[in-house]
Design an enzyme around this catalytic site. Structure first.
Site: not given
Ligand code: KIV
Length: 272
Positions: A53, A190
């Site tokens: 993310s 998720e």
């Molecule tokens: O990349 C991320 O932040 C994640 C979370 C949403 C679990 O995989």
């Protein structure tokens, strides 16, 4: 019977399994840089996820696909330098593990060796089983990620709730059992129905960490920038904002601009 929780000086993959067994919920947040990771670790968060993310919240991309292995290693090594207690999990980015198990192992080794991270996370079920096994055989702890897997966004076409239909739900339960069987130490679930997440958490003895998966799992994870309210255009139902930093930071910066323009800053105590 004492209700006191066991204190973990350093959280390990074993601590997480112990927490599940003792009924202690696991807290997990993302972090991507030294300063924020220092605060997250100091606040007692059990697991820090250097999530892909970062592609969204740090680099401003629309999806998680563009972030590279080198960029993930940069973020992870910044986080690792800040940590005293938390377990650090790092996402293997899109394109660094899908083509074959050898490539997956090479990517995982680079993350562990070059950043000092404690474990890696991969998105997917049986289609990446051999890659996960290869990484586990090298002694690298692996966390799975099922349900909404953002690296497959162009296959899904949307970020809506996954596994609402029985067939997909059944596949997800089977994938979770397989991930436990081959040796993963935990799984992120998720954006799936809460009842399904509860069923998965009850079907395996490894910790299930939910994001948009309801309360009946073994822990929760949120993206740091979302829970602090630094992002304000992303409003999924599962997100609880603990601060409104977008507004507070904007106000502070507006005040700074006004103070500079009016020569209120610096004052006589703020100079040499
Ligand atoms: O990349 C991320 O932040 C994640 C979370 C949403 C679990 O995989």
């Amino acid at each position: 019977m004492s209700t006191a929780k066991k204190q973990y000086k350093r959280v390990t993959v074993k601590s997480l399994v112990d927490m599940k067994a003792s009924g202690e919920k696991i807290s997990m947040l993302t972090a991507y840089d030294y300063t924020m990771a220092k605060i997250v670790d100091g606040a007692g968060v059990d697991v820090i996820l250097v999530g892909d993310s970062a592609s969204n919240v740090m680099a401003g991309h629309e999806t998680t696909l563009p972030i590279t292995l080198d960029q993930m290693i940069y973020h992870a090594s910044s986080v690792i330098r800040a940590i005293d207690r938390a377990l650090v999990v790092v996402d293997l980015p899109f394109g660094s593990y899908q083509s074959d198990p050898k490539e997956a192992l090479r990517s995982a080794i680079r993350i562990m060796k070059e950043s000092g991270a404690h474990s890696v996370k991969l998105e997917g079920g049986k289609e990446i089983k051999e890659s996960i096994k290869r990484i586990l055989h090298a002694g690298i702890p692996v966390m799975g990620h099922l349900g909404l897997t953002p690296q497959s966004i162009y296959k899904f076409g949307t970020y809506t709730v996954r596994a609402k239909e029985e067939e997909e739900a059944e596949r997800l339960v089977q994938d979770a059992k397989m991930l436990e069987r081959i040796g993963c130490f935990g799984i992120v679930l998720e954006k799936i129905p809460a009842a399904l997440a509860k069923r998965v958490a009850e079907s395996v003895s490894i910790p299930i960490i939910g994001i948009g998966a309801g309360p009946n799992v073994d822990g929760q994870v949120l993206v740091l920038h979302d829970m602090l309210g630094m992002t304000h255009e992303f409003n999924p139902r599962f997100l609880r904002r603990y601060l409104n930093l977008y507004e507070d930071m904007t106000k502070a910066m507006e005040q700074y601009v006004a103070d500079v323009k009016s020569v209120d800053f610096p004052n006589e105590n703020e100079q040499y």
